[in-house]
Design an enzyme around this catalytic site. Structure first.
Site, PDB file in Angstrom:
ATOM      1  N   CYS A 218      34.070  23.429  28.667  1.00 51.48           N
ATOM      2  CA  CYS A 218      33.895  23.023  30.066  1.00 51.48           C
ATOM      3  C   CYS A 218      34.298  24.105  31.053  1.00 51.48           C
ATOM      4  O   CYS A 218      33.947  24.029  32.229  1.00 51.48           O
ATOM      5  CB  CYS A 218      34.664  21.743  30.349  1.00 51.48           C
ATOM      6  SG  CYS A 218      34.274  20.431  29.190  1.00 51.48           S
TER       7      CYS A 218
ATOM      8  N   HIS B 158      36.136  20.459  37.693  1.00 51.50           N
ATOM      9  CA  HIS B 158      35.336  19.999  36.563  1.00 51.50           C
ATOM     10  C   HIS B 158      35.240  18.475  36.614  1.00 51.50           C
ATOM     11  O   HIS B 158      36.223  17.786  36.853  1.00 51.50           O
ATOM     12  CB  HIS B 158      36.008  20.458  35.262  1.00 51.50           C
ATOM     13  CG  HIS B 158      35.377  19.876  34.029  1.00 51.50           C
ATOM     14  ND1 HIS B 158      34.010  19.851  33.839  1.00 51.50           N
ATOM     15  CD2 HIS B 158      35.930  19.283  32.932  1.00 51.50           C
ATOM     16  CE1 HIS B 158      33.757  19.280  32.676  1.00 51.50           C
ATOM     17  NE2 HIS B 158      34.890  18.920  32.114  1.00 51.50           N
TER      18      HIS B 158
ATOM     19  N   ASN C 222      30.225  13.871  32.273  1.00 50.19           N
ATOM     20  CA  ASN C 222      30.780  15.193  31.970  1.00 50.19           C
ATOM     21  C   ASN C 222      29.672  16.068  31.379  1.00 50.19           C
ATOM     22  O   ASN C 222      29.227  15.836  30.259  1.00 50.19           O
ATOM     23  CB  ASN C 222      31.935  15.018  30.983  1.00 50.19           C
ATOM     24  CG  ASN C 222      32.618  16.323  30.614  1.00 50.19           C
ATOM     25  OD1 ASN C 222      32.113  17.395  30.914  1.00 50.19           O
ATOM     26  ND2 ASN C 222      33.753  16.208  29.951  1.00 50.19           N
TER      27      ASN C 222
HETATM   28  O1  UT7 Z   1      35.713  17.856  29.469  1.00 52.74           O
HETATM   29  C1  UT7 Z   1      36.779  18.369  28.763  1.00 52.74           C
HETATM   30  C2  UT7 Z   1      37.904  17.568  28.694  1.00 52.74           C
HETATM   31  N1  UT7 Z   1      37.709  16.166  28.438  1.00 52.74           N
HETATM   32  C3  UT7 Z   1      38.367  15.322  29.186  1.00 52.74           C
HETATM   33  O2  UT7 Z   1      38.936  15.723  30.181  1.00 52.74           O
HETATM   34  C4  UT7 Z   1      38.485  13.890  28.761  1.00 52.74           C
HETATM   35  C5  UT7 Z   1      39.938  13.455  28.863  1.00 52.74           C
HETATM   36  N2  UT7 Z   1      40.174  12.099  28.444  1.00 52.74           N
HETATM   37  C6  UT7 Z   1      39.741  11.031  29.148  1.00 52.74           C
HETATM   38  O3  UT7 Z   1      39.022  11.168  30.133  1.00 52.74           O
HETATM   39  C7  UT7 Z   1      40.210   9.657  28.723  1.00 52.74           C
HETATM   40  O4  UT7 Z   1      41.250   9.794  27.783  1.00 52.74           O
HETATM   41  C8  UT7 Z   1      39.076   8.790  28.115  1.00 52.74           C
HETATM   42  C9  UT7 Z   1      38.134   8.362  29.230  1.00 52.74           C
HETATM   43  C10 UT7 Z   1      38.336   9.555  27.046  1.00 52.74           C
HETATM   44  C11 UT7 Z   1      39.679   7.509  27.507  1.00 52.74           C
HETATM   45  O5  UT7 Z   1      40.465   6.823  28.442  1.00 52.74           O
HETATM   46  P1  UT7 Z   1      41.934   6.325  28.032  1.00 52.74           P
HETATM   47  O6  UT7 Z   1      42.436   5.564  29.190  1.00 52.74           O
HETATM   48  O7  UT7 Z   1      42.700   7.537  27.614  1.00 52.74           O
HETATM   49  O8  UT7 Z   1      41.645   5.334  26.842  1.00 52.74           O
HETATM   50  P2  UT7 Z   1      42.077   5.433  25.302  1.00 52.74           P
HETATM   51  O9  UT7 Z   1      41.334   6.524  24.609  1.00 52.74           O
HETATM   52  O10 UT7 Z   1      43.561   5.450  25.219  1.00 52.74           O
HETATM   53  O11 UT7 Z   1      41.546   4.032  24.766  1.00 52.74           O
HETATM   54  C12 UT7 Z   1      42.021   2.806  25.326  1.00 52.74           C
HETATM   55  C13 UT7 Z   1      41.276   1.668  24.648  1.00 52.74           C
HETATM   56  C14 UT7 Z   1      41.280   1.735  23.127  1.00 52.74           C
HETATM   57  O12 UT7 Z   1      41.432   0.424  22.640  1.00 52.74           O
HETATM   58  P3  UT7 Z   1      42.868  -0.124  22.135  1.00 52.74           P
HETATM   59  O13 UT7 Z   1      43.261   0.819  21.036  1.00 52.74           O
HETATM   60  O14 UT7 Z   1      43.766  -0.019  23.337  1.00 52.74           O
HETATM   61  O15 UT7 Z   1      42.555  -1.499  21.715  1.00 52.74           O
HETATM   62  C15 UT7 Z   1      39.892   2.239  22.793  1.00 52.74           C
HETATM   63  O16 UT7 Z   1      39.443   1.805  21.541  1.00 52.74           O
HETATM   64  O17 UT7 Z   1      39.894   1.675  25.055  1.00 52.74           O
HETATM   65  C16 UT7 Z   1      39.061   1.603  23.875  1.00 52.74           C
HETATM   66  N3  UT7 Z   1      37.815   2.304  24.151  1.00 52.74           N
HETATM   67  C17 UT7 Z   1      36.757   1.720  24.736  1.00 52.74           C
HETATM   68  N4  UT7 Z   1      36.524   0.466  25.144  1.00 52.74           N
HETATM   69  C18 UT7 Z   1      35.334   0.199  25.704  1.00 52.74           C
HETATM   70  C19 UT7 Z   1      37.547   3.611  23.928  1.00 52.74           C
HETATM   71  N5  UT7 Z   1      36.295   3.889  24.350  1.00 52.74           N
HETATM   72  C20 UT7 Z   1      35.780   2.726  24.851  1.00 52.74           C
HETATM   73  C21 UT7 Z   1      34.547   2.384  25.430  1.00 52.74           C
HETATM   74  N6  UT7 Z   1      34.363   1.125  25.840  1.00 52.74           N
HETATM   75  N7  UT7 Z   1      33.562   3.290  25.614  1.00 52.74           N
END
Ligand code: UT7
Length: 329
Positions: free
Chosen positions: A116, A256, A286
């Site tokens: 990125c 970004h 993204n």
């Molecule tokens: O571009 C280069 C760098 N990339 C980034 O900057 C991305 C950085 N990370 C993020 O933007 C965030 O961490 C995400 C958007 C990827 C995820 O958000 P989060 O608040 O960190 O969620 P998480 O990964 O901790 O997941 C929370 C919950 C999980 O369920 P449990 O374990 O709490 O029951 C996931 O399984 O959300 C669940 N989950 C979803 N639910 C519905 C993960 N993806 C999805 C989805 N829809 N698409």
């Protein structure tokens, strides 16, 4: 603050016409909701390339617009630096395919792979080549067809990414405008938090790679999030220091576009109010290497950037890599 060597003489972008909205994932059998995606990321829709669109074709369209706006012919380009994490082929570089498509016969063309941060790395590399006297006119591109490398069975990543391309022509500065400061860093010890483990020379493509789906993007989202905020705040500080400016001197921050919460945290740290932050993550998701380039084009085309403004670009990506530039327009 140094005297600027290079300025952005023309910026262009291309985004595929096909749009995938959050609500469309349900019909694809992906267990997610519009509410989850909007709340956690700010993304509402993203552009997705069709089978005929490649990084070469998308970046050609973006580059031709940048060249027209800069008044530059293909034959005048000395160097093409193309950033992508989803190259059209593993060999050769996508940059040379773009060179051929443009007919930029004099150019040296190569890819940079900083995920990125690639477009920002590309600007920094091109500026350095201009400072050394190796180039007078450069084309810097950020392009992605991430839809071809995301795992459409993995809801934690497939909802995040989109396709598109952005391009900028760099010419030698006149009158004090141009790149005022640059900063870039990497940390390869954290590579496994966001990567494509299989399909390269370390783990060549075979039945196992196919079965493990290890040629697709894998990401530890929460960890990446933490590092993204830390690194993007560091990068904004370093670019501001380099330009001897503070957040109050910045007319527009173009971060970004990965996640609205990361964008807000970065702006808050730099004491830049959200009215001075360009956001299009809601409409593009993204787009990795293309993200800042597309946002820059939209900001300029919509009149958010005018002559004399100080614009701060900042990015973070796989590697990890992070980078920032202050540019006076
Ligand atoms: O571009 C280069 C760098 N990339 C980034 O900057 C991305 C950085 N990370 C993020 O933007 C965030 O961490 C995400 C958007 C990827 C995820 O958000 P989060 O608040 O960190 O969620 P998480 O990964 O901790 O997941 C929370 C919950 C999980 O369920 P449990 O374990 O709490 O029951 C996931 O399984 O959300 C669940 N989950 C979803 N639910 C519905 C993960 N993806 C999805 C989805 N829809 N698409």
């Amino acid at each position: 603050m140094k005297r600027p060597t290079a300025y952005l003489a023309g910026i262009g972008k291309y985004a595929p016409t096909r749009i995938l909205k959050n609500a469309d994932f349900a019909a694809m059998g992906i267990d997610t909701t519009d509410e989850w995606i909007v709340q956690r990321t700010g993304i509402r829709e993203r552009h997705i390339a069709d089978a005929t669109e490649t990084n070469t074709s998308m970046s050609e369209r973006a580059a031709r617009i940048a060249m027209e706006r800069a008044g530059v012919q293909a034959g005048e380009i000395d160097v093409i630096v193309l950033g992508t994490a989803s190259p059209d082929r593993l060999l050769p570089a996508t940059a040379v395919e773009l060179q051929a498509a443009l007919g930029a016969k004099r150019a040296a063309a190569f890819d940079v792979m900083a995920a990125c941060s690639s477009f920002l790395y590309g600007l920094i590399v091109a500026e350095g080549l201009m400072q050394s006297g190796a180039a007078e006119t450069c084309l810097v591109v950020g392009t992605e067809k991430l839809s071809s490398i995301v795992d459409w069975k993995d809801r934690s990543t497939c909802v995040l990414f989109g396709d598109g391309a952005g391009a900028a022509i760099l010419k030698r500065s006149r009158g004090g405008r141009g790149i005022l400061s640059t900063f870039f860093r990497s940390d390869g010890t954290l590579a496994e938090l966001l990567w494509r483990p299989g399909g390269g020379a370390a783990l060549p493509f075979d039945e196992q790679v196919l079965q493990d789906r290890s040629f697709y993007i894998k990401m530890e989202g929460r960890e990446v999030f933490r590092h993204a905020v830390r690194s993007m705040t560091e990068a904004t500080d370093r670019a501001l220091d380099g330009a001897k400016l503070t957040g109050a001197d910045i007319d527009l921050l173009i971060p970004h576009q990965a996640n609205m919460r990361i964008i807000e945290a970065t702006a808050k740290h730099a004491a830049i109010p959200m009215e001075k932050v360009f956001v299009n993550v809601d409409r593009y998701g993204n787009t990795s290497s293309a993200s800042v380039a597309i946002a820059l084009e939209e900001a300029q085309a919509s009149g958010r950037i005018t002559d004399g403004m100080n614009v701060l670009l900042v990015a973070f990506g796989a590697g990890f890599t992070w980078a920032s530039l202050v540019i006076r327009f």
